[in-house]
Design a protein around this motif. Structure first.
Motif, PDB file in Angstrom:
ATOM      1  N   ASN A  80       3.584   5.842  -5.325  1.00 48.78           N
ATOM      2  CA  ASN A  80       3.394   5.654  -6.750  1.00 48.78           C
ATOM      3  C   ASN A  80       2.716   6.145  -7.318  1.00 48.78           C
ATOM      4  OD1 ASN A  80       4.007   4.125  -9.496  1.00 48.78           O
ATOM      5  ND2 ASN A  80       2.273   3.842  -9.957  1.00 48.78           N
ATOM      6  N   ASP A  81       1.500   6.520  -6.662  1.00 49.45           N
ATOM      7  CA  ASP A  81       0.557   7.998  -7.516  1.00 49.45           C
ATOM      8  C   ASP A  81       0.940   9.246  -6.742  1.00 49.45           C
ATOM      9  OD1 ASP A  81      -0.972   5.408  -7.768  1.00 49.45           O
ATOM     10  OD2 ASP A  81      -2.559   5.730  -6.030  1.00 49.45           O
ATOM     11  N   GLU A  82       1.425   9.525  -5.987  1.00 52.76           N
ATOM     12  CA  GLU A  82       2.502  10.866  -5.542  1.00 52.76           C
ATOM     13  C   GLU A  82       3.090  10.949  -6.608  1.00 52.76           C
ATOM     14  OE1 GLU A  82       1.441  13.086  -3.682  1.00 52.76           O
ATOM     15  OE2 GLU A  82      -0.024  11.907  -2.751  1.00 52.76           O
ATOM     16  N   VAL A  83       3.857   9.805  -7.451  1.00 52.14           N
ATOM     17  CA  VAL A  83       5.098  10.592  -8.023  1.00 52.14           C
ATOM     18  C   VAL A  83       3.972   9.864  -9.777  1.00 52.14           C
ATOM     19  CG1 VAL A  83       7.002   9.043  -9.905  1.00 52.14           C
ATOM     20  CG2 VAL A  83       7.165   9.216  -7.190  1.00 52.14           C
ATOM     21  N   GLN A  84       3.124   9.922 -10.155  1.00 49.96           N
ATOM     22  CA  GLN A  84       2.548  10.151 -11.008  1.00 49.96           C
ATOM     23  C   GLN A  84       1.607  10.853 -10.878  1.00 49.96           C
ATOM     24  OE1 GLN A  84       2.431   7.909 -13.671  1.00 49.96           O
ATOM     25  NE2 GLN A  84       1.447   8.541 -14.962  1.00 49.96           N
ATOM     26  N   SER A  85       0.958  11.558 -10.243  1.00 49.13           N
ATOM     27  CA  SER A  85       0.927  12.681 -10.060  1.00 49.13           C
ATOM     28  C   SER A  85       1.934  14.065  -9.890  1.00 49.13           C
ATOM     29  CB  SER A  85       0.784  13.410  -8.329  1.00 49.13           C
ATOM     30  OG  SER A  85      -0.411  14.321  -8.442  1.00 49.13           O
ATOM     31  N   PHE A  86       2.730  13.606  -8.970  1.00 49.34           N
ATOM     32  CA  PHE A  86       3.993  14.526 -10.263  1.00 49.34           C
ATOM     33  C   PHE A  86       4.425  14.539 -11.348  1.00 49.34           C
ATOM     34  CE2 PHE A  86       8.695  15.857 -10.598  1.00 49.34           C
ATOM     35  CZ  PHE A  86       8.153  16.958 -10.025  1.00 49.34           C
ATOM     36  N   TYR A  87       4.555  13.934 -12.177  1.00 48.60           N
ATOM     37  CA  TYR A  87       4.686  13.704 -13.851  1.00 48.60           C
ATOM     38  C   TYR A  87       3.458  14.329 -14.276  1.00 48.60           C
ATOM     39  CZ  TYR A  87       5.385  11.406 -18.175  1.00 48.60           C
ATOM     40  OH  TYR A  87       5.395  12.064 -19.123  1.00 48.60           O
ATOM     41  N   GLU A  88       2.572  14.149 -14.145  1.00 47.06           N
ATOM     42  CA  GLU A  88       1.538  14.244 -14.856  1.00 47.06           C
ATOM     43  C   GLU A  88       1.730  16.808 -14.556  1.00 47.06           C
ATOM     44  OE1 GLU A  88      -1.875  12.704 -13.168  1.00 47.06           O
ATOM     45  OE2 GLU A  88      -1.270  10.676 -14.416  1.00 47.06           O
ATOM     46  N   GLY A  89       1.875  17.027 -13.555  1.00 42.43           N
ATOM     47  CA  GLY A  89       2.129  18.275 -13.160  1.00 42.43           C
ATOM     48  C   GLY A  89       3.200  18.727 -14.090  1.00 42.43           C
ATOM     49  N   LYS A  91       0.925  -1.065  -0.249  1.00 43.62           N
ATOM     50  CA  LYS A  91      -0.269   0.178   0.052  1.00 43.62           C
ATOM     51  C   LYS A  91       0.752   1.267  -0.140  1.00 43.62           C
ATOM     52  CE  LYS A  91      -4.374  -1.959   2.094  1.00 43.62           C
ATOM     53  NZ  LYS A  91      -4.978  -2.008   3.484  1.00 43.62           N
ATOM     54  N   GLN A  92       2.100   1.275   0.804  1.00 47.44           N
ATOM     55  CA  GLN A  92       2.776   2.249   0.289  1.00 47.44           C
ATOM     56  C   GLN A  92       3.590   2.611  -0.769  1.00 47.44           C
ATOM     57  OE1 GLN A  92       5.090   0.698   3.390  1.00 47.44           O
ATOM     58  NE2 GLN A  92       4.950   2.306   5.393  1.00 47.44           N
ATOM     59  N   TYR A 149       0.447  28.329 -16.916  1.00 49.19           N
ATOM     60  CA  TYR A 149       1.370  28.061 -16.138  1.00 49.19           C
ATOM     61  C   TYR A 149       0.506  26.568 -15.530  1.00 49.19           C
ATOM     62  CZ  TYR A 149       4.954  30.606 -18.165  1.00 49.19           C
ATOM     63  OH  TYR A 149       6.100  30.708 -19.030  1.00 49.19           O
ATOM     64  N   ALA A 150      -0.538  27.296 -14.703  1.00 47.46           N
ATOM     65  CA  ALA A 150      -1.219  26.114 -13.883  1.00 47.46           C
ATOM     66  C   ALA A 150      -1.108  24.523 -14.349  1.00 47.46           C
ATOM     67  CB  ALA A 150      -2.614  26.821 -13.623  1.00 47.46           C
ATOM     68  N   ILE A 151      -1.026  24.084 -13.170  1.00 49.09           N
ATOM     69  CA  ILE A 151      -1.489  22.648 -13.212  1.00 49.09           C
ATOM     70  C   ILE A 151      -2.640  22.550 -13.095  1.00 49.09           C
ATOM     71  CG2 ILE A 151      -0.832  20.242 -12.448  1.00 49.09           C
ATOM     72  CD1 ILE A 151       1.991  21.626 -10.869  1.00 49.09           C
ATOM     73  N   PRO A 152      -3.899  21.631 -13.547  1.00 49.47           N
ATOM     74  CA  PRO A 152      -5.388  21.254 -13.361  1.00 49.47           C
ATOM     75  C   PRO A 152      -5.337  21.086 -12.259  1.00 49.47           C
ATOM     76  CG  PRO A 152      -4.474  20.611 -15.584  1.00 49.47           C
ATOM     77  CD  PRO A 152      -3.611  20.742 -15.410  1.00 49.47           C
ATOM     78  N   ASP A 153      -6.461  21.477 -10.934  1.00 49.96           N
ATOM     79  CA  ASP A 153      -7.106  20.833 -10.356  1.00 49.96           C
ATOM     80  C   ASP A 153      -7.114  18.885 -10.489  1.00 49.96           C
ATOM     81  OD1 ASP A 153      -7.310  22.579  -9.258  1.00 49.96           O
ATOM     82  OD2 ASP A 153      -9.158  22.983  -9.330  1.00 49.96           O
ATOM     83  N   GLU A 154      -6.913  18.480  -9.673  1.00 47.60           N
ATOM     84  CA  GLU A 154      -6.781  17.119  -9.491  1.00 47.60           C
ATOM     85  C   GLU A 154      -8.705  16.937 -10.181  1.00 47.60           C
ATOM     86  OE1 GLU A 154      -5.126  15.068  -6.158  1.00 47.60           O
ATOM     87  OE2 GLU A 154      -4.545  16.177  -5.823  1.00 47.60           O
TER      88      GLU A 154
END
Length: 103
Positions: free
Chosen positions: A9-18, A3-4, A39-44
């Motif tokens: 992985n989810d955090e890294v993926q979110s960072f990469y997408e931003g 789970k950790q 420049y703004a990153i779209p909301d999740e």
């Protein structure tokens, strides 16, 4: 442990997408003529991610140890039930957010 790793992985993926969004904005436009909104990153994604009973139970126990037992009890009761196990699984993400907002 898994789970950790999934959370990381989810955090890294979110960072990469931003970062990818930011890069695309700069690469496809003249940076000197862009506004801050460009420049703004779209909301999740507003759709909540599934939360297991074990995960919400652990999260609530952690918040209770931090002194939020009464607030947690009130939130659970706001769902018209007396204990966590009676809350519908589809309400877990909403409850998680409410607990974080109160604590």
């Amino acid at each position: 442990m898994m789970k950790q790793l999934q959370l990381m992985n989810d955090e890294v993926q979110s960072f990469y997408e931003g970062w990818q969004h930011f890069y695309d904005q700069v690469a496809n436009h003249n940076p000197d003529q862009m506004s801050l909104d460009d420049y703004a990153i779209p909301d999740e994604d507003p759709s909540p991610q599934p939360v297991s009973f074990e995960a919400i139970q652990k999260h609530l126990a952690e918040k209770a140890r931090q002194g939020f037992s009464e607030q947690i009890r009130d939130l659970i009761q706001s769902y018209g039930v007396s204990k966590l196990s009676e809350i519908k699984p589809e309400d877990y993400p909403k409850l998680w957010k409410q607990v974080d907002d109160h604590g």
